[in-house]
Write a protein that holds these residues in place. Structure first.
Motif, short mmCIF file in Angstrom:
data_model
loop_
_atom_site.label_atom_id
_atom_site.label_comp_id
_atom_site.label_asym_id
_atom_site.label_seq_id
_atom_site.Cartn_x
_atom_site.Cartn_y
_atom_site.Cartn_z
N LYS A 193 6.50 104.01 -54.88
CA LYS A 193 6.01 105.30 -54.82
C LYS A 193 7.19 106.14 -54.22
O LYS A 193 8.02 105.67 -53.24
CB LYS A 193 4.83 105.56 -54.15
CG LYS A 193 4.41 106.98 -54.28
CD LYS A 193 2.94 106.97 -53.69
CE LYS A 193 2.90 106.97 -52.39
NZ LYS A 193 1.65 107.52 -51.66
N GLN A 194 7.72 107.07 -54.91
CA GLN A 194 8.94 108.19 -54.45
C GLN A 194 8.45 108.87 -53.31
O GLN A 194 7.18 109.22 -53.36
CB GLN A 194 9.42 108.51 -55.56
CG GLN A 194 9.93 107.65 -56.57
CD GLN A 194 11.14 106.74 -56.01
OE1 GLN A 194 12.30 107.31 -55.63
NE2 GLN A 194 11.01 105.40 -56.55
N ALA A 195 9.45 109.65 -52.99
CA ALA A 195 8.75 110.60 -51.73
C ALA A 195 8.22 111.97 -52.37
O ALA A 195 7.48 112.48 -51.60
CB ALA A 195 10.12 111.23 -50.96
N ASP A 196 8.42 112.21 -53.69
CA ASP A 196 7.98 113.33 -54.28
C ASP A 196 6.73 113.06 -55.09
O ASP A 196 6.30 113.78 -55.99
CB ASP A 196 8.89 114.21 -55.41
CG ASP A 196 9.53 113.39 -56.24
OD1 ASP A 196 9.31 111.86 -56.28
OD2 ASP A 196 10.11 113.69 -57.25
N GLU A 197 6.09 112.05 -54.86
CA GLU A 197 5.04 111.43 -55.59
C GLU A 197 3.69 111.28 -54.71
O GLU A 197 3.92 111.08 -53.45
CB GLU A 197 5.30 110.23 -56.13
CG GLU A 197 6.23 110.24 -57.26
CD GLU A 197 6.61 109.01 -57.94
OE1 GLU A 197 7.03 108.97 -59.28
OE2 GLU A 197 6.47 107.99 -57.50
N PHE A 198 2.57 111.32 -55.00
CA PHE A 198 1.15 111.08 -54.50
C PHE A 198 0.37 110.38 -55.22
O PHE A 198 0.30 110.20 -56.39
CB PHE A 198 0.78 112.46 -54.02
CG PHE A 198 0.02 113.09 -55.16
CD1 PHE A 198 -1.42 112.97 -55.38
CD2 PHE A 198 0.76 114.05 -56.04
CE1 PHE A 198 -1.88 113.73 -56.46
CE2 PHE A 198 0.23 114.75 -56.97
CZ PHE A 198 -1.24 114.43 -57.11
N THR A 199 -0.76 109.68 -54.21
CA THR A 199 -1.85 108.81 -55.21
C THR A 199 -2.95 109.64 -55.14
O THR A 199 -3.22 110.08 -54.03
CB THR A 199 -1.81 107.55 -54.48
OG1 THR A 199 -0.74 107.03 -54.25
CG2 THR A 199 -3.05 106.83 -55.02
N CYS A 200 -3.67 110.05 -56.24
CA CYS A 200 -4.76 110.69 -56.33
C CYS A 200 -5.79 109.86 -55.76
O CYS A 200 -6.02 108.71 -55.85
CB CYS A 200 -5.23 110.88 -57.82
SG CYS A 200 -6.49 111.95 -58.01
N SER A 201 -6.79 110.60 -54.93
CA SER A 201 -7.57 110.19 -54.07
C SER A 201 -9.05 109.78 -55.05
O SER A 201 -9.82 108.99 -54.70
CB SER A 201 -8.27 110.76 -52.96
OG SER A 201 -8.59 112.03 -53.39
N SER A 202 -8.99 110.45 -56.08
CA SER A 202 -10.16 109.79 -57.13
C SER A 202 -9.81 108.91 -58.12
O SER A 202 -10.64 107.92 -58.31
CB SER A 202 -10.52 111.33 -57.70
OG SER A 202 -11.34 111.10 -58.67
N CYS A 203 -8.75 109.14 -58.94
CA CYS A 203 -8.29 108.03 -60.04
C CYS A 203 -7.39 106.79 -59.55
O CYS A 203 -7.21 105.96 -60.29
CB CYS A 203 -7.79 108.71 -61.34
SG CYS A 203 -6.27 109.73 -60.88
N PHE A 204 -6.69 107.26 -58.40
CA PHE A 204 -5.88 106.24 -57.69
C PHE A 204 -4.59 106.15 -58.56
O PHE A 204 -4.02 105.02 -58.24
CB PHE A 204 -6.51 104.82 -57.33
CG PHE A 204 -7.72 104.90 -56.54
CD1 PHE A 204 -7.78 105.32 -55.03
CD2 PHE A 204 -8.83 105.00 -57.03
CE1 PHE A 204 -8.74 105.65 -54.33
CE2 PHE A 204 -10.15 105.15 -56.18
CZ PHE A 204 -9.99 105.43 -54.89
N LEU A 205 -4.04 107.22 -59.31
CA LEU A 205 -2.87 106.94 -60.10
C LEU A 205 -1.70 107.47 -59.32
O LEU A 205 -2.19 108.57 -58.73
CB LEU A 205 -3.13 107.63 -61.41
CG LEU A 205 -3.92 106.92 -62.29
CD1 LEU A 205 -4.23 107.51 -63.82
CD2 LEU A 205 -3.55 105.39 -62.84
#
Length: 99
Positions: free
Chosen positions: A66-78
């Motif tokens: 995972k890059q610094a400008d990305e996040f993991t959605c807490s609902s779909c986990f994508l």
């Protein structure tokens, strides 16, 4: 170019009626020669059933962290880009699809 949709359409049967008997026999033989016998057991072997043993298989996918400008959605986990973040001020990270 305008098309008249009410005009009768020409089909292959219209062209066949003008052909000679020898040409019709030749076309029939050509059409029958194009048919291929398919062995059902050979086609069944090419399909993998769910739960098949894949222990000998190797993955050829390169995993990028995972890059610094990305996040993991807490609902779909994508993992999404920051531009897909629904509420930037919220503590819960949700993508726009899940929000």
């Amino acid at each position: 170019m305008a098309t008249d949709y009410d005009a009768p359409r020409r089909t292959d049967s219209d062209e066949v009626s003008a052909d000679s008997l020898e040409e019709l026999k030749a076309r029939r033989n050509e059409a029958q020669a194009a048919v291929v016998d398919v062995d059902e057991s050979e086609t069944a072997e090419s399909f993998e059933l769910p739960g098949a043993d894949l222990s000998g298989e190797e993955l050829s996918v390169r995993v990028v962290p995972k890059q610094a400008d990305e996040f993991t959605c807490s609902s779909c986990f994508l993992v999404h880009h920051r531009s897909r973040l629904a509420n930037e001020g919220s503590t819960e990270l949700l993508c726009r699809d899940c929000a």
